[in-house]
Design a protein around this motif. Structure first.
Motif, short mmCIF file in Angstrom:
data_model
loop_
_atom_site.label_atom_id
_atom_site.label_comp_id
_atom_site.label_asym_id
_atom_site.label_seq_id
_atom_site.Cartn_x
_atom_site.Cartn_y
_atom_site.Cartn_z
N ILE A 150 -11.80 6.21 -1.25
CA ILE A 150 -10.40 5.80 -1.11
C ILE A 150 -10.28 4.30 -1.29
CG2 ILE A 150 -8.46 5.66 0.50
CD1 ILE A 150 -9.30 8.27 1.69
N ARG A 195 0.85 -1.20 0.00
CA ARG A 195 0.00 0.00 0.00
C ARG A 195 0.88 1.25 0.00
NH1 ARG A 195 -4.42 0.66 4.65
NH2 ARG A 195 -5.65 -0.66 3.21
N ALA A 246 -10.44 3.48 -4.91
CA ALA A 246 -9.17 3.75 -5.59
C ALA A 246 -8.15 2.66 -5.29
CB ALA A 246 -8.63 5.12 -5.16
N GLU A 247 -8.14 2.14 -4.06
CA GLU A 247 -7.19 1.09 -3.72
C GLU A 247 -7.53 -0.21 -4.45
OE1 GLU A 247 -4.81 -0.74 0.10
OE2 GLU A 247 -6.78 0.13 0.43
N GLN A 303 -3.73 8.07 -8.68
CA GLN A 303 -5.14 8.35 -8.38
C GLN A 303 -5.50 7.97 -6.95
OE1 GLN A 303 -7.27 6.34 -11.54
NE2 GLN A 303 -6.96 8.03 -12.98
N TYR A 304 -4.89 6.90 -6.45
CA TYR A 304 -5.12 6.51 -5.05
C TYR A 304 -4.59 7.59 -4.11
CZ TYR A 304 -4.42 3.93 -0.67
OH TYR A 304 -4.42 3.54 0.65
N GLU A 305 -3.40 8.08 -4.38
CA GLU A 305 -2.83 9.13 -3.54
C GLU A 305 -3.66 10.41 -3.63
OE1 GLU A 305 1.87 7.75 -3.69
OE2 GLU A 305 1.13 9.28 -5.08
N LEU A 333 -6.26 0.00 -7.82
CA LEU A 333 -4.81 -0.23 -7.79
C LEU A 333 -4.50 -1.73 -7.70
CD1 LEU A 333 -1.87 0.60 -7.59
CD2 LEU A 333 -2.23 1.16 -5.17
N GLN A 361 -2.81 4.31 -11.37
CA GLN A 361 -3.70 4.02 -10.25
C GLN A 361 -3.07 4.42 -8.92
OE1 GLN A 361 -6.80 3.22 -10.50
NE2 GLN A 361 -6.68 3.09 -12.73
#
Length: 488
Positions: free
Chosen positions: A298, A26, A301-302, A380-382, A305, A377
Motif C-alpha cells: 500500500i 490522500r 502504491a501511495e 491502483q492505490y485504492e 501516486l 495511480q
C-alpha cells in the motif's frame, strides 16, 4: 529597486522549493472501517492450552523467528534472505532508483566544469591582418551553467524521482515479507508430502497384507476371484498414489531450493512434523486503517501516486519561461606561454530565457497525460487497499473455521479406522463380503489424506494472515524496524 525586489523574490522561491504540483490529499480508503465480524469471523481461536500466544502484539512487531519456532524452517528462511536472486534484484533496483534520484537532484545545483582549449585556424591572405594567415588561441578556465528553477520544474522532477525511489524501496520490503511467507508455505508443502507418503506407505503395507491373505484364501477355495481383484485394486491404487506423491515431494523440494537460491545444506537442524508446527494463532487483526502503515505494498502504491502528483507540477511548469545562466572565467592567449600573464583574464556571462510560444499542443498533452497518470495511480492505490482488506478478511474467515473443520476430520478419521477394523473382523468371520473391507480401506485412506491437507491449509493460512497484516519484516520480536531501503 525593482531589480533588487525581483531577485529577492526569485531567491525566496528557490529557497522554499516552490512547485506547481497540486496539493496532495490522500484518497479515502474505499473499504469498511472494520473487518467483518459474525458468522465465520466470530470464532477466532485464542492461544491453545500450553501453546504460545501473541499477547495482543501486532504482526508487524512480531519477528519471524518468534512466529516460526521450527529451527529447520528458521534456517531455511535465513538462507533465502541471503541468497534469493529475486530479492537480490529488488535490492539492486532500490540502489538504481536512489542513483536516479541523485541524478535528477543534481540539476538543482550549478554545473561547474574546468576546460582547457587550443584552436588553430587559417585565414585567407586577402582577409588576414598583417598577413597573419595562421592564428592560435589557447584558453584555460571554468565554465558554469545553472537553470533558475523559478517555477519548480526541476524541483517537481526531483520530488517525482524521490517518490519513485521510496516506491521501489517499499516494493523491495513487500517482496522480502512475501519471501519469508513463501519459504514457510513451501516448507509446509514438503511436510505435507512427507505425511501423505507415510499414510500411503501404511495403506500400501496394509493393502498388501490383506491381498496376501485373500490370495491365500482364494488358493484354498475360501475366497472368490472377485475378492482377489478387489483387494488388488487397493494395492495398485496405493502404489500409483505413492509414485505421484514421491514426484510431488521432489517438486516441492525443487521449488523450495529455488526460493533459497542454493541447494539444501547437509547440516540443517532437525525439523518439526506438520502436526507440531506451533504457529501463533491469536495475532489481532486490528483495524483496516492500520494496513496503511503496515502494508508495504500500500505504501508503494501511495508513493507511486505521489510521484504522479509531482509529475503534474513539472508538466505545469513547462508552460512558463525557463531561465538558464551560463558563464565562464579563465585566461585567453594566442600563445601557450602567455596564458597566465597579466592581462590574459577573460570571462563571459550569457543568461538565456526560453518562452514557449507554439509547440503544437505538446505541453498541454503532457499535462493531460500527467493528470491521467495520477488518476490511474489513485485507482491502483485504492485497489491495493481493497486487496489488502480482502487478504486479511479471507485469513480471518479461514482462521475462524479451520480448527472446527480439522476436529471434525479427526473424528471422521477415527470413525473410519474403527469401521475398517469392524469390517475386517466381520469379513474374516464370514459375515460380510470383502467389498465392505475394500470400501472401508478406501474411505479411511481418503479421510487421512483430507486431514493432512486441511492441517497444511490451516498452517498456510496462519502464515498468509501473518504476511497480510505486515508481519515478517523484522527477524526478532523487539528489534527496531529497518528502513525500507536498508541493505539486505
Amino acid at each position: 529597486m525593482r531589480r533588487v525586489t525581483f531577485i529577492a523574490a526569485a531567491v525566496s522561491i528557490l529557497a522554499t522549493g516552490c512547485t506547481l504540483a497540486p496539493t496532495y490529499e490522500r484518497p479515502t480508503a474505499p473499504v469498511s472501517p472494520a473487518f467483518p465480524n459474525g458468522g465465520v469471523y466470530a470464532t477466532q481461536p485464542g492461544a491453545a492450552q500450553g501453546a504460545r500466544s501473541a499477547n495482543d502484539a501486532a504482526a508487524v512487531n512480531i519477528g519471524w523467528r518468534a512466529f516460526f519456532v521450527d529451527a529447520r524452517l528458521q534456517r531455511l528462511i535465513d538462507i533465502a534472505l541471503k541468497n534469493n536472486r529475486d530479492l537480490r534484484a529488488s535490492v539492486l533496483n532500490v540502489q538504481a532508483a536512489q542513483a536516479q534520484y541523485r541524478i535528477v537532484r543534481s540539476e538543482l545545483f550549478p554545473a561547474i566544469n574546468a576546460q582547457a582549449d587550443q584552436s588553430r585556424q587559417r585565414t585567407p591572405r586577402n582577409l588576414s591582418f598583417l598577413d597573419q594567415t595562421i592564428s592560435n588561441t589557447y584558453s584555460v578556465g571554468l565554465n558554469a551553467s545553472w537553470e533558475l528553477d523559478l517555477f519548480g520544474r526541476v524541483q517537481s522532477l526531483k520530488d517525482q524521482a524521490l517518490a519513485q525511489y521510496f516506491a521501489t524501496a517499499y516494493a523491495r520490503k513487500a517482496f522480502e515479507i512475501s519471501l519469508v511467507s513463501q519459504v514457510a508455505s513451501q516448507y509446509l508443502q514438503v511436510l505435507q508430502a512427507d505425511d501423505l507418503l507415510r499414510v500411503t506407505e501404511q495403506t500400501l503395507k496394509t493393502a498388501r497384507e490383506s491381498y496376501g491373505i485373500v490370495k491365500l484364501q482364494f488358493d484354498n477355495g475360501a475366497a472368490s476371484e472377485l475378492d482377489v481383484s478387489q483387494s488388488q485394486t487397493v494395492v495398485e491404487t496405493a502404489s500409483a498414489n505413492y509414485q505421484a506423491q514421491q514426484r510431488a515431494r521432489a517438486q516441492a523440494v525443487n521449488a523450495l531450493v529455488l526460493l533459497l537460491g542454493e541447494p539444501l545444506p547437509d547440516d540443517l537442524p532437525p525439523g518439526m512434523p506438520l502436526n507440531e508446527q506451533d504457529l501463533l494463532t491469536d495475532i489481532p487483526a486490528g483495524l483496516p486503517s492500520d494496513l496503511l502503515a503496515n502494508r508495504p505494498d500500500i505504501m508503494e502504491a501511495e508513493q507511486n501516486l505521489l510521484a504522479a502528483n509531482a509529475n503534474i507540477g513539472a508538466a505545469r511548469a513547462a508552460f512558463f519561461p525557463r531561465i538558464s545562466l551560463t558563464g565562464s572565467f579563465g585566461t585567453l592567449s594566442p600563445t601557450l606561454g602567455g596564458l597566465f600573464k597579466a592581462g590574459s583574464a577573460a570571462w563571459s556571462f550569457a543568461p538565456t530565457i526560453t518562452i514557449p510560444i507554439f509547440e503544437g499542443g505538446e505541453n498541454q498533452a503532457n499535462l493531460d497525460l500527467a493528470n491521467i497518470q495520477r488518476n490511474i495511480q489513485i485507482a491502483q492505490y485504492e485497489k491495493a487497499i481493497q486487496s489488502a482488506f480482502r487478504d486479511v478478511a479471507d485469513g480471518l474467515a479461514a482462521r475462524g473455521t479451520y480448527d472446527q473443520q480439522i476436529q471434525a476430520l479427526e473424528r471422521d478419521t477415527a470413525a473410519q479406522q474403527r469401521r475398517l477394523d469392524l469390517s475386517t473382523m466381520r469379513y474374516r468371520q464370514g459375515v460380510d463380503s470383502y467389498l465392505g473391507v475394500l470400501t472401508a480401506q478406501q474411505d479411511l485412506y481418503s479421510a487421512q489424506q483430507s486431514l493432512i491437507v486441511a492441517r497444511t491449509q490451516r498452517l498456510a493460512n496462519l502464515v498468509a494472515l501473518y504476511r497480510a497484516l505486515g508481519g515478517g519484516w523484522i527477524e526478532r520480536t523487539g528489534d527496531a524496524p529497518r528502513a525500507a531501503d536498508a541493505p539486505a
